[in-house]
Design a protein around this motif. Structure first.
Motif, short mmCIF file in Angstrom:
data_model
loop_
_atom_site.label_atom_id
_atom_site.label_comp_id
_atom_site.label_asym_id
_atom_site.label_seq_id
_atom_site.Cartn_x
_atom_site.Cartn_y
_atom_site.Cartn_z
N LEU A 1 32.04 -35.58 7.38
CA LEU A 1 30.58 -35.65 7.25
C LEU A 1 30.05 -37.01 7.68
O LEU A 1 29.00 -37.11 8.33
CB LEU A 1 30.17 -35.34 5.81
CG LEU A 1 30.29 -33.89 5.36
CD1 LEU A 1 30.03 -33.76 3.87
CD2 LEU A 1 29.34 -32.98 6.14
N GLU A 2 30.78 -38.06 7.32
CA GLU A 2 30.38 -39.41 7.73
C GLU A 2 30.36 -39.54 9.25
O GLU A 2 29.56 -40.29 9.81
CB GLU A 2 31.33 -40.44 7.14
CG GLU A 2 31.19 -40.64 5.63
CD GLU A 2 32.23 -41.60 5.09
OE1 GLU A 2 33.02 -42.15 5.91
OE2 GLU A 2 32.27 -41.81 3.86
N LYS A 3 31.27 -38.82 9.91
CA LYS A 3 31.37 -38.87 11.36
C LYS A 3 30.45 -37.86 12.06
O LYS A 3 30.46 -37.75 13.29
CB LYS A 3 32.81 -38.63 11.79
CG LYS A 3 33.80 -39.68 11.29
CD LYS A 3 33.48 -41.06 11.85
CE LYS A 3 34.50 -42.09 11.40
NZ LYS A 3 34.20 -43.45 11.93
N GLY A 4 29.69 -37.10 11.27
CA GLY A 4 28.73 -36.16 11.85
C GLY A 4 29.28 -34.79 12.15
O GLY A 4 28.74 -34.08 13.01
N PHE A 5 30.35 -34.39 11.42
CA PHE A 5 30.95 -33.09 11.65
C PHE A 5 30.99 -32.27 10.35
O PHE A 5 31.36 -32.78 9.29
CB PHE A 5 32.39 -33.21 12.15
CG PHE A 5 32.53 -33.82 13.50
CD1 PHE A 5 32.22 -33.11 14.65
CD2 PHE A 5 32.98 -35.13 13.63
CE1 PHE A 5 32.37 -33.68 15.90
CE2 PHE A 5 33.13 -35.71 14.88
CZ PHE A 5 32.82 -34.99 16.02
N ALA A 6 30.62 -31.01 10.45
CA ALA A 6 30.93 -30.01 9.43
C ALA A 6 31.69 -28.90 10.15
O ALA A 6 31.41 -28.60 11.31
CB ALA A 6 29.67 -29.46 8.77
N VAL B 1 29.92 -28.16 13.61
CA VAL B 1 28.47 -28.16 13.50
C VAL B 1 27.99 -29.55 13.07
O VAL B 1 28.63 -30.20 12.22
CB VAL B 1 28.00 -27.11 12.47
CG1 VAL B 1 26.49 -27.14 12.30
CG2 VAL B 1 28.45 -25.72 12.89
N ASN B 2 26.89 -29.99 13.64
CA ASN B 2 26.23 -31.18 13.13
C ASN B 2 25.61 -30.82 11.78
O ASN B 2 24.78 -29.91 11.71
CB ASN B 2 25.15 -31.66 14.10
CG ASN B 2 24.44 -32.90 13.62
OD1 ASN B 2 23.75 -32.88 12.61
ND2 ASN B 2 24.60 -33.99 14.35
N PRO B 3 26.01 -31.49 10.67
CA PRO B 3 25.58 -31.05 9.35
C PRO B 3 24.08 -31.18 9.10
O PRO B 3 23.54 -30.49 8.23
CB PRO B 3 26.37 -31.96 8.40
CG PRO B 3 26.75 -33.13 9.22
CD PRO B 3 26.92 -32.63 10.62
N GLU B 4 23.40 -32.05 9.85
CA GLU B 4 21.96 -32.21 9.66
C GLU B 4 21.16 -31.27 10.54
O GLU B 4 20.22 -30.63 10.10
CB GLU B 4 21.56 -33.66 9.94
CG GLU B 4 22.14 -34.66 8.94
CD GLU B 4 21.66 -36.07 9.19
OE1 GLU B 4 20.86 -36.27 10.14
OE2 GLU B 4 22.08 -36.98 8.45
N LEU B 5 21.57 -31.14 11.80
CA LEU B 5 20.81 -30.33 12.76
C LEU B 5 21.29 -28.88 12.80
O LEU B 5 20.60 -28.02 13.34
CB LEU B 5 20.93 -30.93 14.16
CG LEU B 5 20.46 -32.38 14.32
CD1 LEU B 5 20.72 -32.85 15.75
CD2 LEU B 5 18.99 -32.52 13.96
N ARG B 6 22.48 -28.60 12.19
CA ARG B 6 23.11 -27.28 12.26
C ARG B 6 23.30 -26.85 13.71
O ARG B 6 23.24 -25.67 14.05
CB ARG B 6 22.26 -26.23 11.52
CG ARG B 6 22.24 -26.38 10.02
CD ARG B 6 23.62 -26.22 9.44
NE ARG B 6 23.62 -25.82 8.05
CZ ARG B 6 24.50 -26.24 7.15
NH1 ARG B 6 25.44 -27.08 7.51
NH2 ARG B 6 24.45 -25.81 5.92
N LYS B 7 23.57 -27.80 14.57
CA LYS B 7 23.79 -27.53 15.98
C LYS B 7 25.28 -27.50 16.26
O LYS B 7 26.04 -28.36 15.81
CB LYS B 7 23.12 -28.62 16.82
CG LYS B 7 23.24 -28.40 18.33
CD LYS B 7 22.52 -29.50 19.09
CE LYS B 7 22.65 -29.30 20.60
NZ LYS B 7 21.98 -30.37 21.36
N ILE B 8 25.74 -26.47 17.03
CA ILE B 8 27.16 -26.32 17.35
C ILE B 8 27.59 -27.43 18.31
O ILE B 8 26.89 -27.74 19.28
CB ILE B 8 27.43 -24.93 17.96
CG1 ILE B 8 27.14 -23.84 16.92
CG2 ILE B 8 28.87 -24.83 18.45
CD1 ILE B 8 27.25 -22.44 17.46
N ILE B 9 28.76 -28.01 18.02
CA ILE B 9 29.33 -29.09 18.83
C ILE B 9 30.54 -28.54 19.59
O ILE B 9 31.41 -27.90 18.99
CB ILE B 9 29.77 -30.25 17.92
CG1 ILE B 9 28.58 -30.79 17.11
CG2 ILE B 9 30.42 -31.36 18.74
CD1 ILE B 9 28.98 -31.79 16.04
#
Length: 269
Positions: free
Chosen positions: A75-80, A140-148
């Motif tokens: 999460l700190e690195k921007g991943f869910a 997924v970006n946990p804030e934007l819910r955008k697939i990475i």
């Protein structure tokens, strides 16, 4: 099988719950040995479908934690990492009080999906293979819910393994036109996990609870479950099914006011 680390926790009654974990010499396969407890079983004293999903989801989290990739770190690195599809081949379900070993390994990723395999064996019976599984996960970006894209996940060395899987392949589920409405339920507080949506294991409970009693007690051989849209707190979930006794197959569709939430297929003996 040798287990390199042992974790022991005292329960509130003074007894002990033992959990043994290790990573095999291949550096990829991660194992946990535990016991099937009363609270994890159906009235038939076999592991419930929702517990199967919970155990395999949890060991995936623990395998990453063992690599230094805890959920908090990610999460700190921007991943869910969210499960999107699962498939299980069930030879037989683990039974109450049996000692089992749950194994998992990461497989070769696709462009937008991480892949993971599972094996559950009975330690009490010469490591008899009980369940094999395959799952797909979205970054997924946990804030934007955008697939990475998975190529952007550079926190670990990607796997190149593709082990043979005898069950149904991951993919789209064909939904029959003729469906019967089985049940409606509202998503409650206890359904929600730390990601803010319904925990993936809860959908199996929704499915089994909605089925006619004769089918709730079936000996299931295959489970596929595709997650389409997160069910959120307070939403109404309607569950539909097509039951085909001649094929020993049940196709299930879950919908909220926003559209399809999940699709599933159960096969039974």
């Amino acid at each position: 099988m040798q287990f390199s680390s042992i974790m022991k926790n005292e329960d509130i009654f003074g007894g002990k719950m033992n959990l043994y974990s290790n990573r095999e010499e291949d550096g990829i396969t991660f194992n946990q040995q535990s016991q099937v407890y009363f609270s994890q079983c159906t009235k038939n004293r076999t592991l419930s479908i929702n517990e199967l999903l919970r155990l395999t989801s949890d060991i995936a989290v623990e395998e990453y934690r063992d690599c230094g990739l805890s959920r908090e770190f990610l999460l700190e690195k921007g991943f869910a990492i969210l499960v999107s599809r699962v498939s299980f081949k069930i030879f037989r379900m683990p039974r109450e009080n049996e000692k089992i070993c749950i194994s998992t390994w990461e497989e070769k990723a696709e462009a937008l999906q991480l892949k993971r395999g599972y094996k559950i064996t009975c330690v009490d019976n010469k490591n008899e293979v009980l369940v094999l599984g395959l799952s797909a996960w979205l970054l997924v970006n946990p804030e934007l819910r955008k697939i990475i894209p998975t190529k952007n996940f550079t926190l670990r060395n990607p796997s190149s393994i593709q082990r043979e899987y005898p069950g149904e392949k991951l993919g789209k589920i064909s939904i029959p036109q003729e469906l019967t409405h089985l049940a409606s339920r509202t998503i409650q507080f206890s359904d929600i996990d730390a990601n803010g949506h319904t925990n993936n294991s809860r959908y199996a409970s929704f499915i089994i609870d909605s089925l006619p009693e004769d089918f709730q007690n079936k000996d299931f051989t295959d489970l596929r479950l595709n997650y389409s849209k997160e069910a959120m707190l307070g939403q109404k979930l309607d569950i539909f099914a097509n039951i085909e006794p001649s094929l020993k197959q049940i196709t299930i569709l879950g919908k909220t006011e926003e559209g399809t939430s999940f699709e599933s297929v159960l096969r039974y003996r």
